[in-house]
Design a protein around this motif. Sequence first.
Motif, PDB file in Angstrom:
ATOM      1  N   THR A  30      56.877  -5.959 -14.801  1.00  0.00           N
ATOM      2  CA  THR A  30      56.669  -5.034 -14.734  1.00  0.00           C
ATOM      3  C   THR A  30      55.514  -3.918 -16.277  1.00  0.00           C
ATOM      4  O   THR A  30      55.980  -4.743 -17.515  1.00  0.00           O
ATOM      5  N   VAL A  31      54.069  -2.911 -15.820  1.00  0.00           N
ATOM      6  CA  VAL A  31      53.971  -2.554 -17.367  1.00  0.00           C
ATOM      7  C   VAL A  31      54.672  -2.006 -17.992  1.00  0.00           C
ATOM      8  O   VAL A  31      55.782  -0.721 -16.878  1.00  0.00           O
ATOM      9  N   ALA A  32      54.703  -2.026 -18.809  1.00  0.00           N
ATOM     10  CA  ALA A  32      56.340  -0.605 -19.925  1.00  0.00           C
ATOM     11  C   ALA A  32      55.339   0.624 -18.978  1.00  0.00           C
ATOM     12  O   ALA A  32      54.481   0.797 -20.150  1.00  0.00           O
ATOM     13  N   TYR A  33      56.302   1.208 -19.222  1.00  0.00           N
ATOM     14  CA  TYR A  33      56.073   2.840 -19.876  1.00  0.00           C
ATOM     15  C   TYR A  33      56.009   2.720 -20.784  1.00  0.00           C
ATOM     16  O   TYR A  33      54.818   4.057 -20.311  1.00  0.00           O
ATOM     17  N   LYS A  34      56.380   2.875 -21.896  1.00  0.00           N
ATOM     18  CA  LYS A  34      55.168   2.763 -23.247  1.00  0.00           C
ATOM     19  C   LYS A  34      55.435   2.396 -23.702  1.00  0.00           C
ATOM     20  O   LYS A  34      57.010   1.597 -24.420  1.00  0.00           O
ATOM     21  N   PRO A  35      54.254   1.968 -24.886  1.00  0.00           N
ATOM     22  CA  PRO A  35      54.633   0.538 -25.210  1.00  0.00           C
ATOM     23  C   PRO A  35      55.372   0.598 -26.407  1.00  0.00           C
ATOM     24  O   PRO A  35      55.526   1.770 -27.312  1.00  0.00           O
ATOM     25  N   THR A  36      55.945  -0.204 -26.717  1.00  0.00           N
ATOM     26  CA  THR A  36      57.380   0.245 -27.525  1.00  0.00           C
ATOM     27  C   THR A  36      56.406  -0.025 -29.346  1.00  0.00           C
ATOM     28  O   THR A  36      56.908  -0.176 -29.730  1.00  0.00           O
ATOM     29  N   THR A  37      55.215  -0.994 -29.319  1.00  0.00           N
ATOM     30  CA  THR A  37      54.358  -1.300 -30.384  1.00  0.00           C
ATOM     31  C   THR A  37      53.665  -0.255 -30.399  1.00  0.00           C
ATOM     32  O   THR A  37      52.770  -1.082 -29.341  1.00  0.00           O
ATOM     33  N   PRO A  38      53.669   0.181 -31.454  1.00  0.00           N
ATOM     34  CA  PRO A  38      51.770   1.069 -30.714  1.00  0.00           C
ATOM     35  C   PRO A  38      50.538   0.179 -30.735  1.00  0.00           C
ATOM     36  O   PRO A  38      50.828  -0.955 -31.703  1.00  0.00           O
ATOM     37  N   VAL A  39      49.265   0.264 -29.965  1.00  0.00           N
ATOM     38  CA  VAL A  39      48.299  -0.231 -30.180  1.00  0.00           C
ATOM     39  C   VAL A  39      46.901   0.521 -31.071  1.00  0.00           C
ATOM     40  O   VAL A  39      46.601   1.102 -30.346  1.00  0.00           O
ATOM     41  N   ARG A  40      46.544  -0.607 -31.828  1.00  0.00           N
ATOM     42  CA  ARG A  40      46.069   0.271 -32.619  1.00  0.00           C
ATOM     43  C   ARG A  40      44.820  -0.613 -33.084  1.00  0.00           C
ATOM     44  O   ARG A  40      44.022  -1.559 -32.447  1.00  0.00           O
ATOM     45  N   SER A  41      42.807   0.157 -32.672  1.00  0.00           N
ATOM     46  CA  SER A  41      42.199  -0.141 -32.504  1.00  0.00           C
ATOM     47  C   SER A  41      41.527  -0.480 -34.140  1.00  0.00           C
ATOM     48  O   SER A  41      40.681  -1.127 -34.266  1.00  0.00           O
ATOM     49  N   THR A  42      42.316   0.808 -35.034  1.00  0.00           N
ATOM     50  CA  THR A  42      41.439   0.278 -36.320  1.00  0.00           C
ATOM     51  C   THR A  42      42.933   0.219 -37.212  1.00  0.00           C
ATOM     52  O   THR A  42      43.716   0.114 -37.455  1.00  0.00           O
ATOM     53  N   PRO A  43      42.311  -1.134 -38.676  1.00  0.00           N
ATOM     54  CA  PRO A  43      43.486  -1.651 -39.102  1.00  0.00           C
ATOM     55  C   PRO A  43      43.718  -0.351 -40.036  1.00  0.00           C
ATOM     56  O   PRO A  43      42.797   1.041 -40.432  1.00  0.00           O
ATOM     57  N   ASP A 101      43.191 -10.670 -20.778  1.00  0.00           N
ATOM     58  CA  ASP A 101      42.830 -10.562 -18.956  1.00  0.00           C
ATOM     59  C   ASP A 101      43.661  -8.977 -19.423  1.00  0.00           C
ATOM     60  O   ASP A 101      44.187  -7.905 -18.463  1.00  0.00           O
ATOM     61  N   LEU A 102      45.158  -9.341 -19.303  1.00  0.00           N
ATOM     62  CA  LEU A 102      45.846  -8.472 -18.364  1.00  0.00           C
ATOM     63  C   LEU A 102      46.627  -7.414 -19.496  1.00  0.00           C
ATOM     64  O   LEU A 102      46.624  -5.896 -19.179  1.00  0.00           O
ATOM     65  N   ARG A 103      46.610  -7.654 -21.023  1.00  0.00           N
ATOM     66  CA  ARG A 103      46.208  -6.656 -22.106  1.00  0.00           C
ATOM     67  C   ARG A 103      44.880  -5.865 -21.923  1.00  0.00           C
ATOM     68  O   ARG A 103      45.391  -4.660 -21.894  1.00  0.00           O
ATOM     69  N   GLY A 104      43.382  -6.336 -21.567  1.00  0.00           N
ATOM     70  CA  GLY A 104      42.926  -5.279 -21.463  1.00  0.00           C
ATOM     71  C   GLY A 104      43.080  -4.662 -19.870  1.00  0.00           C
ATOM     72  O   GLY A 104      42.732  -3.328 -20.062  1.00  0.00           O
ATOM     73  N   ALA A 105      43.880  -4.859 -19.467  1.00  0.00           N
ATOM     74  CA  ALA A 105      43.935  -3.962 -17.687  1.00  0.00           C
ATOM     75  C   ALA A 105      44.584  -3.006 -18.217  1.00  0.00           C
ATOM     76  O   ALA A 105      44.862  -1.648 -17.640  1.00  0.00           O
ATOM     77  N   ILE A 106      46.061  -3.268 -19.067  1.00  0.00           N
ATOM     78  CA  ILE A 106      46.796  -2.355 -18.831  1.00  0.00           C
ATOM     79  C   ILE A 106      46.515  -1.482 -20.263  1.00  0.00           C
ATOM     80  O   ILE A 106      46.591  -0.377 -20.178  1.00  0.00           O
ATOM     81  N   VAL A 107      45.873  -1.582 -21.583  1.00  0.00           N
ATOM     82  CA  VAL A 107      45.327  -1.028 -22.834  1.00  0.00           C
ATOM     83  C   VAL A 107      44.279   0.306 -21.759  1.00  0.00           C
ATOM     84  O   VAL A 107      44.065   1.023 -22.459  1.00  0.00           O
ATOM     85  N   SER A 108      43.465  -0.603 -21.299  1.00  0.00           N
ATOM     86  CA  SER A 108      42.404   0.243 -20.938  1.00  0.00           C
ATOM     87  C   SER A 108      42.928   1.808 -19.722  1.00  0.00           C
ATOM     88  O   SER A 108      42.007   2.638 -19.650  1.00  0.00           O
ATOM     89  N   VAL A 116      55.114  -9.293 -23.513  1.00  0.00           N
ATOM     90  CA  VAL A 116      56.404  -8.494 -23.528  1.00  0.00           C
ATOM     91  C   VAL A 116      56.570  -8.430 -25.016  1.00  0.00           C
ATOM     92  O   VAL A 116      57.363  -7.973 -25.042  1.00  0.00           O
ATOM     93  N   GLU A 117      56.333  -9.690 -25.724  1.00  0.00           N
ATOM     94  CA  GLU A 117      56.454  -9.504 -27.142  1.00  0.00           C
ATOM     95  C   GLU A 117      56.107  -8.275 -27.573  1.00  0.00           C
ATOM     96  O   GLU A 117      56.498  -7.558 -29.192  1.00  0.00           O
ATOM     97  N   ALA A 118      55.388  -7.616 -27.111  1.00  0.00           N
ATOM     98  CA  ALA A 118      53.948  -6.807 -28.076  1.00  0.00           C
ATOM     99  C   ALA A 118      54.611  -5.606 -27.664  1.00  0.00           C
ATOM    100  O   ALA A 118      53.747  -4.452 -27.571  1.00  0.00           O
ATOM    101  N   GLY A 119      55.369  -5.624 -26.211  1.00  0.00           N
ATOM    102  CA  GLY A 119      55.986  -4.046 -25.816  1.00  0.00           C
ATOM    103  C   GLY A 119      55.151  -3.725 -24.698  1.00  0.00           C
ATOM    104  O   GLY A 119      55.218  -2.653 -24.140  1.00  0.00           O
ATOM    105  N   LEU A 120      54.630  -4.005 -23.779  1.00  0.00           N
ATOM    106  CA  LEU A 120      53.160  -3.923 -23.051  1.00  0.00           C
ATOM    107  C   LEU A 120      53.951  -4.021 -22.010  1.00  0.00           C
ATOM    108  O   LEU A 120      53.525  -3.294 -20.658  1.00  0.00           O
ATOM    109  N   VAL A 121      54.502  -4.824 -21.797  1.00  0.00           N
ATOM    110  CA  VAL A 121      55.239  -5.684 -20.610  1.00  0.00           C
ATOM    111  C   VAL A 121      56.654  -5.419 -20.546  1.00  0.00           C
ATOM    112  O   VAL A 121      57.876  -5.492 -21.550  1.00  0.00           O
TER     113      VAL A 121
END
Length: 122
Positions: free
Chosen positions: A94-107, A39-46, A80-85
Amino acid sequence: MPPRPASRGGATGVGLAKVIPLPSPADEDLEPYRRIAADLRGAIVSGFVAPVVPLPTMKELAERYGVALSPAHRAVSVLVEAGLVNASRGVRATVAYKPTTPVRSTPRAGELGLSSASRDDG
């Protein structure tokens, strides 16, 4: 005076609980920390939650999801491990300013088992 919305269509720290959806009955088969993290990831990534916005406290997350504090802590650790927080002991996450790990929707092609030669044939 009503609160001013955050830039980028995001939520303020006070209104963040309204952005994060209530737990869905369809997600009940997931472990509690995974539900919270999803749920948190969805709110952040969206983009509903702007960078540097504080997340709800661990106590607020635990109450919202009807769980103990441990799953709330674990969910934030996953993000935190995903770099989103960003999180530090004694400071609200807090929400990270820029994700340290890119979030990709396609492999990538390699993740699909395709070689570079098969990609060139297409």
